[in-house]
Design a protein around this motif. Sequence first.
Motif, PDB file in Angstrom:
ATOM      1  N   THR A  87      -4.252  46.760  13.086  1.00 53.79           N
ATOM      2  CA  THR A  87      -3.162  46.119  13.391  1.00 53.79           C
ATOM      3  C   THR A  87      -1.989  47.131  12.599  1.00 53.79           C
ATOM      4  O   THR A  87      -2.412  47.919  12.118  1.00 53.79           O
ATOM      5  CB  THR A  87      -2.921  44.741  13.143  1.00 53.79           C
ATOM      6  OG1 THR A  87      -2.787  44.650  11.689  1.00 53.79           O
ATOM      7  CG2 THR A  87      -4.006  44.038  13.513  1.00 53.79           C
TER       8      THR A  87
ATOM      9  N   PHE B  43      -2.776  43.821  18.610  1.00 57.98           N
ATOM     10  CA  PHE B  43      -2.867  42.267  18.107  1.00 57.98           C
ATOM     11  C   PHE B  43      -2.963  41.301  19.398  1.00 57.98           C
ATOM     12  O   PHE B  43      -3.671  40.249  19.408  1.00 57.98           O
ATOM     13  CB  PHE B  43      -1.704  41.991  17.205  1.00 57.98           C
ATOM     14  CG  PHE B  43      -1.308  40.554  17.007  1.00 57.98           C
ATOM     15  CD1 PHE B  43      -2.160  39.921  15.942  1.00 57.98           C
ATOM     16  CD2 PHE B  43      -0.511  39.837  17.463  1.00 57.98           C
ATOM     17  CE1 PHE B  43      -2.071  38.876  15.448  1.00 57.98           C
ATOM     18  CE2 PHE B  43      -0.222  38.632  17.241  1.00 57.98           C
ATOM     19  CZ  PHE B  43      -1.245  37.959  16.252  1.00 57.98           C
ATOM     20  N   GLU B  44      -2.124  41.727  20.363  1.00 55.23           N
ATOM     21  CA  GLU B  44      -1.986  40.669  21.343  1.00 55.23           C
ATOM     22  C   GLU B  44      -3.449  40.725  22.187  1.00 55.23           C
ATOM     23  O   GLU B  44      -3.856  39.340  22.638  1.00 55.23           O
ATOM     24  CB  GLU B  44      -1.041  40.827  22.503  1.00 55.23           C
ATOM     25  CG  GLU B  44      -0.767  39.959  23.518  1.00 55.23           C
ATOM     26  CD  GLU B  44       0.157  40.424  24.821  1.00 55.23           C
ATOM     27  OE1 GLU B  44       0.390  39.718  25.694  1.00 55.23           O
ATOM     28  OE2 GLU B  44       0.538  41.555  24.637  1.00 55.23           O
TER      29      GLU B  44
ATOM     30  N   ASP C  19      -0.726  40.220  10.721  1.00 51.90           N
ATOM     31  CA  ASP C  19      -1.277  40.419  12.145  1.00 51.90           C
ATOM     32  C   ASP C  19      -3.013  40.466  11.836  1.00 51.90           C
ATOM     33  O   ASP C  19      -3.571  39.792  12.201  1.00 51.90           O
ATOM     34  CB  ASP C  19      -0.893  41.404  13.122  1.00 51.90           C
ATOM     35  CG  ASP C  19       0.497  41.108  13.646  1.00 51.90           C
ATOM     36  OD1 ASP C  19       0.990  39.926  13.344  1.00 51.90           O
ATOM     37  OD2 ASP C  19       1.013  42.166  14.162  1.00 51.90           O
TER      38      ASP C  19
ATOM     39  N   SER D 200      -6.273  39.014  20.170  1.00 56.91           N
ATOM     40  CA  SER D 200      -6.148  37.648  19.975  1.00 56.91           C
ATOM     41  C   SER D 200      -6.832  36.994  20.921  1.00 56.91           C
ATOM     42  O   SER D 200      -7.616  36.151  20.963  1.00 56.91           O
ATOM     43  CB  SER D 200      -4.658  37.290  19.838  1.00 56.91           C
ATOM     44  OG  SER D 200      -3.987  37.679  18.612  1.00 56.91           O
ATOM     45  N   GLU D 201      -6.394  37.436  22.273  1.00 61.17           N
ATOM     46  CA  GLU D 201      -7.053  36.861  23.652  1.00 61.17           C
ATOM     47  C   GLU D 201      -8.566  36.958  23.514  1.00 61.17           C
ATOM     48  O   GLU D 201      -9.293  36.176  24.211  1.00 61.17           O
ATOM     49  CB  GLU D 201      -6.245  37.238  24.678  1.00 61.17           C
ATOM     50  CG  GLU D 201      -4.857  36.799  24.797  1.00 61.17           C
ATOM     51  CD  GLU D 201      -4.724  35.377  24.992  1.00 61.17           C
ATOM     52  OE1 GLU D 201      -5.431  34.874  25.664  1.00 61.17           O
ATOM     53  OE2 GLU D 201      -3.910  34.855  24.189  1.00 61.17           O
TER      54      GLU D 201
ATOM     55  N   ILE E  17     -10.652  37.224  21.076  1.00 57.66           N
ATOM     56  CA  ILE E  17     -11.339  36.407  20.339  1.00 57.66           C
ATOM     57  C   ILE E  17     -11.224  34.874  20.399  1.00 57.66           C
ATOM     58  O   ILE E  17     -12.185  34.233  20.407  1.00 57.66           O
ATOM     59  CB  ILE E  17     -10.476  36.402  18.660  1.00 57.66           C
ATOM     60  CG1 ILE E  17     -11.120  37.958  18.184  1.00 57.66           C
ATOM     61  CG2 ILE E  17     -11.020  35.322  17.979  1.00 57.66           C
ATOM     62  CD1 ILE E  17      -9.882  38.315  16.923  1.00 57.66           C
ATOM     63  N   LYS E  18     -10.113  34.463  21.151  1.00 52.62           N
ATOM     64  CA  LYS E  18     -10.066  33.149  21.582  1.00 52.62           C
ATOM     65  C   LYS E  18     -11.010  32.885  22.886  1.00 52.62           C
ATOM     66  O   LYS E  18     -11.477  31.886  23.044  1.00 52.62           O
ATOM     67  CB  LYS E  18      -8.650  32.856  22.298  1.00 52.62           C
ATOM     68  CG  LYS E  18      -7.585  32.712  20.920  1.00 52.62           C
ATOM     69  CD  LYS E  18      -6.050  32.465  21.606  1.00 52.62           C
ATOM     70  CE  LYS E  18      -4.982  32.593  20.635  1.00 52.62           C
ATOM     71  NZ  LYS E  18      -3.780  32.408  20.910  1.00 52.62           N
TER      72      LYS E  18
ATOM     73  N   LEU F 260      -8.928  33.957  12.907  1.00 53.88           N
ATOM     74  CA  LEU F 260      -9.149  33.497  14.142  1.00 53.88           C
ATOM     75  C   LEU F 260     -10.585  33.934  14.542  1.00 53.88           C
ATOM     76  O   LEU F 260     -11.294  33.128  14.933  1.00 53.88           O
ATOM     77  CB  LEU F 260      -8.140  34.410  15.132  1.00 53.88           C
ATOM     78  CG  LEU F 260      -8.040  33.713  16.631  1.00 53.88           C
ATOM     79  CD1 LEU F 260      -7.468  32.339  16.499  1.00 53.88           C
ATOM     80  CD2 LEU F 260      -7.047  34.532  17.401  1.00 53.88           C
TER      81      LEU F 260
ATOM     82  N   TYR G 156      -4.153  37.235  10.390  1.00 57.66           N
ATOM     83  CA  TYR G 156      -4.247  36.053  11.345  1.00 57.66           C
ATOM     84  C   TYR G 156      -5.564  36.357  12.059  1.00 57.66           C
ATOM     85  O   TYR G 156      -6.248  35.617  12.540  1.00 57.66           O
ATOM     86  CB  TYR G 156      -3.176  36.155  12.217  1.00 57.66           C
ATOM     87  CG  TYR G 156      -3.041  35.327  13.286  1.00 57.66           C
ATOM     88  CD1 TYR G 156      -2.972  33.827  13.338  1.00 57.66           C
ATOM     89  CD2 TYR G 156      -3.518  35.888  14.779  1.00 57.66           C
ATOM     90  CE1 TYR G 156      -2.996  33.093  14.518  1.00 57.66           C
ATOM     91  CE2 TYR G 156      -3.596  34.983  15.683  1.00 57.66           C
ATOM     92  CZ  TYR G 156      -3.418  33.601  15.662  1.00 57.66           C
ATOM     93  OH  TYR G 156      -3.310  32.592  16.521  1.00 57.66           O
ATOM     94  N   LEU G 157      -5.816  37.551  12.578  1.00 60.17           N
ATOM     95  CA  LEU G 157      -6.771  37.836  13.393  1.00 60.17           C
ATOM     96  C   LEU G 157      -8.327  37.655  12.733  1.00 60.17           C
ATOM     97  O   LEU G 157      -9.256  37.276  13.562  1.00 60.17           O
ATOM     98  CB  LEU G 157      -6.931  39.458  14.092  1.00 60.17           C
ATOM     99  CG  LEU G 157      -5.620  39.633  14.911  1.00 60.17           C
ATOM    100  CD1 LEU G 157      -5.817  41.139  15.349  1.00 60.17           C
ATOM    101  CD2 LEU G 157      -6.126  38.781  16.234  1.00 60.17           C
TER     102      LEU G 157
END
Length: 318
Positions: free
Chosen positions: A98, A78-79, A103, A82-83, A85-86, A110, A106-107
Amino acid sequence: MSPNIRLGLIGAGKWGENYIKTIESIKNIELIRIACKSSISDKRIIFPSHSFTENWEEVVSSKEIDGIIIATPPKMHFEIASECIKNRKPLIVEKPFTLCLKDAEYLMLLAEKYKTIVKINHIYLYHPVFRLLKKEISKKSNLRSIYSVSGNFGPFRKDVSPLWDWGPHDVAMCLAIINKFPYKIESRYLKNDISSLNHKSNINIKLHFGKGIYADLNFGNYMKSKNRHLKVNFEDSSLIFDPIHYSNIQKEINEKINDYIYDKSNIHSDFDLSPLELLLKEFVADILSSNFNLSDLLLSKDVISILESVDQKLKKSF
């Protein structure tokens, strides 16, 4: 973008090594950075031509990298995802995507926001014989049920249970075939050892899809030998995907099994590729064409939703 697609890999355990070796055999793909914390000195000896770092954030932030593969323990997905994708880095994430539905949702949101390509490695969905099986199934209209048995004696992991280790494969294949979310989910332990710090169990899941259609999925790490057997039952016959024992589809009628005679024109040109080669080839094609879609994420979200529901039911049974 350079002529080669430049990839970064985060995690160099067993599956990470599979990626390294597979990428080395594919033209026009270059693995330029690998993040690995454990046994990094040993990895440098095994793969001397590759660049290693202990900091996965270096891989994510690198402007030289066109796409990223996440092959870490699931709790880290997840962590890192997330980075990625951002930073608008196309990525492949090992299963399970996940460890909870929140989670995964959320992804997915995102990825939609940043229009980032995300593929989840439910590896059997990329098996050429499974893809051929799906084509043959699409010609039929009388599907009644799916039955699967998959597992082995081990691996016994401390960080993830057999449900989340073995379950994603069977559930993903089932959903890919039926293309519908079940209205009812049942589950139980077939075998469970709570005396060890490591997780040892076999699990049964029954998914009900309506109109009498159901899936009976059995998997775990407490079996006598390795199994990967999926049978799709119709009113008059069954089709079997069993990559351990057969190199093609099998057809069963009245308990007699034979090679399935299929139209060879349906065989894709990539039929001889390994599942991992096919995944990487399609990932690179998506990057080159900027092919963003949510299909992998939608399926993965449903897989996580089912596994989370089963997890809760199994915990309540104790």
